[in-house]
Scaffold this motif. Structure first.
Motif, PDB file in Angstrom:
ATOM      1  N   ARG A 248      -0.959  19.025  18.256  1.00 33.22           N
ATOM      2  CA  ARG A 248      -1.668  19.910  17.723  1.00 33.22           C
ATOM      3  C   ARG A 248      -1.835  21.199  18.897  1.00 33.22           C
ATOM      4  N   GLU A 249      -1.829  21.028  20.014  1.00 34.60           N
ATOM      5  CA  GLU A 249      -1.774  22.128  21.004  1.00 34.60           C
ATOM      6  C   GLU A 249      -0.206  22.560  21.204  1.00 34.60           C
ATOM      7  N   ALA A 250       0.549  21.854  20.968  1.00 34.96           N
ATOM      8  CA  ALA A 250       2.180  22.205  21.014  1.00 34.96           C
ATOM      9  C   ALA A 250       2.380  22.997  19.779  1.00 34.96           C
ATOM     10  N   VAL A 251       1.893  22.569  18.492  1.00 34.45           N
ATOM     11  CA  VAL A 251       1.897  23.505  17.312  1.00 34.45           C
ATOM     12  C   VAL A 251       1.406  24.832  17.549  1.00 34.45           C
ATOM     13  N   THR A 252       0.137  24.840  18.239  1.00 32.67           N
ATOM     14  CA  THR A 252      -0.606  26.120  18.480  1.00 32.67           C
ATOM     15  C   THR A 252       0.268  26.984  19.375  1.00 32.67           C
ATOM     16  N   LEU A 253       0.638  26.583  20.188  1.00 32.61           N
ATOM     17  CA  LEU A 253       1.464  27.326  21.194  1.00 32.61           C
ATOM     18  C   LEU A 253       2.701  27.969  20.524  1.00 32.61           C
ATOM     19  N   SER A 254       3.513  27.042  19.826  1.00 30.07           N
ATOM     20  CA  SER A 254       4.542  27.737  19.027  1.00 30.07           C
ATOM     21  C   SER A 254       4.218  28.773  18.078  1.00 30.07           C
ATOM     22  N   ALA A 255       3.190  28.407  17.502  1.00 26.77           N
ATOM     23  CA  ALA A 255       2.756  29.517  16.309  1.00 26.77           C
ATOM     24  C   ALA A 255       2.405  30.949  16.995  1.00 26.77           C
ATOM     25  N   MET A 256       1.821  30.609  18.110  1.00 30.61           N
ATOM     26  CA  MET A 256       1.350  31.806  18.900  1.00 30.61           C
ATOM     27  C   MET A 256       2.674  32.746  19.443  1.00 30.61           C
ATOM     28  N   ALA A 257       3.815  31.850  19.618  1.00 30.89           N
ATOM     29  CA  ALA A 257       4.936  32.286  20.174  1.00 30.89           C
ATOM     30  C   ALA A 257       5.873  32.922  18.966  1.00 30.89           C
ATOM     31  N   GLY A 258       5.293  33.026  17.577  1.00 28.81           N
ATOM     32  CA  GLY A 258       6.103  33.491  16.525  1.00 28.81           C
ATOM     33  C   GLY A 258       6.840  32.550  15.773  1.00 28.81           C
ATOM     34  N   ASP A 259       6.603  31.175  15.931  1.00 27.21           N
ATOM     35  CA  ASP A 259       7.562  30.300  15.258  1.00 27.21           C
ATOM     36  C   ASP A 259       6.698  30.115  13.736  1.00 27.21           C
ATOM     37  N   ALA A 260       7.405  30.542  12.666  1.00 28.34           N
ATOM     38  CA  ALA A 260       6.911  30.323  11.462  1.00 28.34           C
ATOM     39  C   ALA A 260       6.679  28.990  10.763  1.00 28.34           C
ATOM     40  N   ASP A 261       7.483  28.146  11.198  1.00 30.79           N
ATOM     41  CA  ASP A 261       7.084  26.501  10.702  1.00 30.79           C
ATOM     42  C   ASP A 261       5.934  26.129  11.389  1.00 30.79           C
ATOM     43  N   ALA A 262       5.839  26.366  12.576  1.00 26.91           N
ATOM     44  CA  ALA A 262       4.570  26.092  13.245  1.00 26.91           C
ATOM     45  C   ALA A 262       3.440  26.741  12.875  1.00 26.91           C
ATOM     46  N   ARG A 263       3.332  27.812  12.336  1.00 30.69           N
ATOM     47  CA  ARG A 263       2.288  28.648  11.763  1.00 30.69           C
ATOM     48  C   ARG A 263       1.912  27.876  10.641  1.00 30.69           C
ATOM     49  N   SER A 264       2.945  27.671   9.837  1.00 33.86           N
ATOM     50  CA  SER A 264       2.734  26.837   8.653  1.00 33.86           C
ATOM     51  C   SER A 264       1.952  25.531   8.550  1.00 33.86           C
ATOM     52  N   LEU A 265       2.668  24.950   9.636  1.00 29.12           N
ATOM     53  CA  LEU A 265       2.156  23.553  10.004  1.00 29.12           C
ATOM     54  C   LEU A 265       0.641  23.602  10.640  1.00 29.12           C
ATOM     55  N   LEU A 266       0.528  24.604  11.425  1.00 23.60           N
ATOM     56  CA  LEU A 266      -1.084  25.011  11.828  1.00 23.60           C
ATOM     57  C   LEU A 266      -1.873  25.132  10.785  1.00 23.60           C
ATOM     58  N   THR A 267      -1.566  25.898   9.898  1.00 21.90           N
ATOM     59  CA  THR A 267      -2.473  26.361   8.703  1.00 21.90           C
ATOM     60  C   THR A 267      -2.646  24.822   8.012  1.00 21.90           C
ATOM     61  N   GLN A 268      -1.944  24.157   7.573  1.00 19.06           N
ATOM     62  CA  GLN A 268      -1.956  22.917   7.118  1.00 19.06           C
ATOM     63  C   GLN A 268      -3.074  21.889   7.955  1.00 19.06           C
ATOM     64  N   LEU A 269      -3.116  21.828   9.104  1.00 20.99           N
ATOM     65  CA  LEU A 269      -3.627  21.086  10.068  1.00 20.99           C
ATOM     66  C   LEU A 269      -5.263  21.441   9.927  1.00 20.99           C
ATOM     67  N   TYR A 270      -5.584  22.708   9.454  1.00 20.47           N
ATOM     68  CA  TYR A 270      -6.682  23.291   9.534  1.00 20.47           C
ATOM     69  C   TYR A 270      -7.532  23.246   8.306  1.00 20.47           C
ATOM     70  N   LEU A 271      -6.761  22.788   6.988  1.00 17.37           N
ATOM     71  CA  LEU A 271      -7.173  22.676   5.817  1.00 17.37           C
ATOM     72  C   LEU A 271      -8.320  21.657   5.667  1.00 17.37           C
ATOM     73  N   PRO A 272      -8.522  20.851   6.195  1.00 13.60           N
ATOM     74  CA  PRO A 272      -9.488  19.663   6.370  1.00 13.60           C
ATOM     75  C   PRO A 272     -11.003  20.459   6.999  1.00 13.60           C
ATOM     76  N   GLU A 273     -10.632  21.623   7.835  1.00 13.05           N
ATOM     77  CA  GLU A 273     -11.981  22.074   8.401  1.00 13.05           C
ATOM     78  C   GLU A 273     -12.438  23.019   7.457  1.00 13.05           C
ATOM     79  N   VAL A 274     -11.428  23.661   6.843  1.00 11.05           N
ATOM     80  CA  VAL A 274     -11.988  24.872   5.767  1.00 11.05           C
ATOM     81  C   VAL A 274     -12.771  23.951   4.587  1.00 11.05           C
ATOM     82  N   LEU A 275     -12.463  22.825   4.151  1.00  8.23           N
ATOM     83  CA  LEU A 275     -13.184  22.124   3.345  1.00  8.23           C
ATOM     84  C   LEU A 275     -14.606  21.482   3.788  1.00  8.23           C
TER      85      LEU A 275
END
Length: 258
Positions: A97-124
């Motif tokens: 998760r930390e690696a995905v977050t770092l990639s999202a912060m670096a501008g990786d669109a796929d990582a940003r999409s995955l990070l969004t999915q990972l937080y969906l349970p928290e939204v619920l």
């Protein structure tokens, strides 16, 4: 202390309690509440009103409330189906998760999409905390998901310096954004309900007076006649006519459509 200042401090203190509750999983201790309100020296009855207010906002005193307790059966059915959908989300370790977050912060669109999915349970889980406040669970989740997508999208283009630079701090920022979006949605819905109630009251008042007058005259009445008879302003009556969709039966308003 003046009454105005006392009311202002009371409102600010309530907000402090709600903020403290958000930081602690929507739960505060009785001691924390009493300590925050101590400067106001509230009576026992007034403190009971504070606790009642917190209960209405689904804030637990001493222990978290069961969020599903406030769900209607329709919402429980939706929750069950949504949970089934979330089971298809990828499972990751804390390190991943930390690696995905770092990639999202670096501008990786796929990582940003995955990070969004990972937080969906928290939204619920957050949405469940706000259940029972006049809005549907499904709508809360929708608002939360939009806030989440917006938040993850800003990780790599934080021009205002709002987002943290460390992955460990991202979760707190995203969660706050989700909660604020849901709270704003609840406030907007409450304002809309008040407006709808105000409109209904105006239309009903004009309709009732028109019915009374039409009964006496044995014919429909004009806005001008009703204004003279009741003391209501002509604009007030005409606005009510428009708000009703020109459906006040005892009014003559053919000219009002022009």
């Amino acid at each position: 202390m003046s009454t105005e200042n006392r009311e202002l401090i009371f409102a600010k203190t309530l907000e402090e309690v709600r903020k403290k509750a958000r930081e602690q999983g929507n739960c505060v201790s009785k001691e924390q509440v009493e300590a925050l309100f101590e400067p106001l020296a509230l009576s026992g009855e007034q403190m009971d009103m504070v606790y009642a207010y917190l209960h209405q906002r689904r804030i637990g005193i001493g222990e978290p409330v069961d969020p599903e307790e406030y769900l209607a059966q329709e919402e429980k059915d939706y929750l069950e189906n949504y949970l089934e959908e979330l089971k298809n989300l990828p499972e990751v370790t804390d390190g991943e998760r930390e690696a995905v977050t770092l990639s999202a912060m670096a501008g990786d669109a796929d990582a940003r999409s995955l990070l969004t999915q990972l937080y969906l349970p928290e939204v619920l889980e957050i949405a469940k905390l706000y259940a029972g406040q006049g809005v549907y669970l499904e709508d809360l989740i929708g608002e939360g998901n939009m806030a989440l997508a917006l938040g993850t999208g800003m990780l790599c283009r934080d021009e205002a310096g709002i987002f943290p630079k460390k992955p460990a701090e991202v979760q707190g920022v995203l969660v706050r954004g989700i909660m604020e979006a849901m709270e704003e949605f609840i406030r907007e819905n409450a304002d809309h309900d008040k407006k709808e109630k105000s409109v209904a009251e105006r239309v009903n008042r004009v309709a009732d007076k028109a019915r009374e007058m039409a009964g006496e005259l044995q014919r429909k009445v004009t806005p001008e006649e009703l204004a003279r008879e009741t003391g209501m302003s002509l604009k007030y009556i005409r606005d009510a006519i428009r708000m009703s969709g020109y459906r006040i039966e005892d009014m003559e308003y053919a000219e009002e459509r022009v």
